[in-house]
Design an enzyme around this catalytic site. Structure first.
Site: not given
Length: 539
Positions: A282, A309, A311, A462
């Protein structure tokens, strides 16, 4: 200049390709064993602008000389490679301006310009630390024999091998900015990720080596470019020297962004002409929109992305920074879940890891630990109920082993929830909590069949995001930060920097944000994960 006029072939397995110059037509010819090099390709500055695309196409087309259109599928490898070369041409300032390059100001002790009266070295000898504008890296290196091969990525039904060349990253001998005219800005967007401070630090240090003195940080993502109440943060080597020893971001992060016109207005008002954007898909889409708006206004501004990222879900790259650290830190949670499950009577440990649409962290963490019995990822649907479901397999594990550990990606099993059509500030769908859902369904299942099960659930999300980068990610962040600055000074814009087949490269942003990178269920890595866990097909 037609590839059909070139009488040359390229043989796989040879150590190198030799370039030759024939009447100013640049041709890539195979290096025949025991034949000395004929020459080197020297296209000069023009190779970075669009005016040289045709010349580069000829060079690339020569690598497929002898390949012919497949009569069965109609696939033309030469046309494919020409179109690929055009797609991956990097936007450059010379596309808009008639700019003359200047000698780089980047140097380390062994590469600084030599005195003019130094008779031992030719004038302008800067050392062998610079890359040529025509250096390329091969994007795909496996020649698949058939589409049925594990992990096969084919461009046609016959799996024809084509050369897909991308631009090598690194410092150039010629640049398009004088350091005194540069105001560089760095912005970090999206969520936290290990390594953000490492990249910020290295961008600042490399800019200073070029001679840039005006460097600022933008507070809290794109918000800092349109919220007048958020001041710029002056940056220097002194400020960033030790920030990599801590997690988080010195500049702060936020999701979402403002109007691209307002952001471009802000960039113009502040006098920023180098913008470094750290973020995921994004954020890169936003960076590309800013790049296009600046070009539309004919602003001499370069926008360079650094893919962030955790991920690991950005296309074409070996990996993104933060991923290795996440996999390593996840081992602590998995080990804790294993100890809890193994110590309890009929214990079940559940660990939920990051991965909205891509299960790379869960897959790699499961492989690394060797303690996972079931790995669930977003790319592969699964059933909980039924003879082939997760719950039945879990019952079998408790009966045979006495305990079990499950690793699940946060985006897995979303088909088990009702769609809510909610999105977060970044526009991502709000996910159902698969970890809590699994915990509840497992407890209910074993209660209903009258069999005990002690279920423990751990969500370290987190804790993982907030830690500092490990050594592997520290190196990756350092090189990415350096190459982002090299790309900006070289005049490229609307690009991002990444690692491809262990080499650092530049990509046009649109090519890496077409869709998220995901785990291929037919890949060897996923098959290795299944071999490690021993789990069946739950679908």
């Amino acid at each position: 200049m037609q590839a059909s006029l070139i009488n040359s072939r390229v043989f796989l397995g040879q150590k190198s390709l030799q370039t030759v110059q024939l009447k100013k037509t640049y041709v890539c010819a195979a290096l025949v064993p025991k034949v000395p090099p004929v020459g080197r390709l020297e296209l000069g500055r023009g190779s970075v602008g669009r005016e040289s695309v045709i010349g580069r196409r000829v060079d690339m087309a020569a690598s497929v000389a002898g390949k012919k259109t497949n009569p069965t599928s109609g696939f033309d490898p030469e046309q494919y490679e020409r179109e690929f070369e055009e797609r991956f041409t990097l936007p450059h300032l010379t596309d808009l301006y008639d700019l003359k390059p200047q000698q780089t100001t980047f140097c380390i002790k062994s590469s600084c310009p030599l005195p003019e009266d130094d008779s031992e070295h030719p004038p302008g000898d800067l050392g062998k630390m610079f890359v040529h504008n025509d250096d390329r890296v091969l994007l795909k290196v496996i020649n698949y024999a058939t589409p049925s091969s594990a992990g096969a990525e084919c461009v046609d039904p016959d799996c024809t091998f084509v050369h897909q060349w991308v631009h090598r990253a690194g410092p150039r001998t010629e640049v398009y900015f004088h350091p005194d005219e540069v105001k560089a800005a760095i912005v970090t967007c999206g969520g936290l990720c290990p390594g953000l401070n490492d990249v910020i630090r290295q961008i600042v240090i490399t800019l200073e080596i070029y001679g840039v003195k005006n460097i600022v940080g933008i507070s809290y993502g794109y918000r800092g470019l349109f919220d007048e109440h958020l001041p710029e943060i002056p940056l220097s080597r002194k400020v960033v020297q030790n920030i990599h020893l801590s997690g988080g971001s010195l500049l702060g992060v936020s999701r979402g962004g403002g109007n691209v016109v307002d952001i471009a207005d802000s960039i113009e008002k502040r006098g920023i002409n180098m913008l470094f954007v750290l973020g995921g898909n994004g954020t890169h889409a936003g960076a590309n929109a800013i790049h296009n708006e600046c070009r539309k206004r004919r602003m001499k501004v370069v926008v360079v992305g650094v893919p962030k990222t955790i991920d690991n879900d950005i296309l074409l790259m070996d990996k993104t920074f933060g991923f290795d650290t996440a996999v390593e830190e996840a081992q602590r949670a998995i080990n804790a879940a294993y100890v809890e499950a193994h110590s309890a009577y009929r214990g079940v440990g559940i660990v939920k890891l990051m991965g909205r649409s891509s299960g790379f962290i869960a897959m790699h963490a499961s492989l690394a630990s060797g303690q996972i019995d079931i790995c669930l990822i977003p790319e592969i649907p699964f059933h909980l109920e039924g003879p082939d479901g997760v719950l039945q397999h879990l019952q079998n594990l408790l009966g045979s082993k006495g305990s079990a550990v499950i690793c699940v990606a946060e985006g897995a099993g979303q088909e088990l929830f009702e769609k809510n059509n909610l999105t977060d500030p970044s526009g991502n769908p709000v996910l159902g909590d698969i970890g809590v859902h699994l915990q509840q369904q497992i407890k209910k299942y074993f209660k209903d069949i009258g069999t005990p099960a002690d279920v423990k659930y751990i969500d370290p999300t987190y804790m993982i995001r907030a830690i500092r980068a490990n050594a592997a990610d520290g190196i990756l962040c350092t090189v990415l930060g350096q190459n982002a600055v090299h790309g900006a000074f070289a005049g490229f814009s609307g690009i991002t920097v990444g690692i491809c087949n262990t080499h650092y490269v530049y990509f046009p942003i649109p090519e890496v944000i077409r869709y998220p990178r995901t785990v291929d269920p037919n890949s060897r890595m996923w098959h290795r994960c299944l071999t490690s866990t021993g789990q069946p097909d739950f679908h």
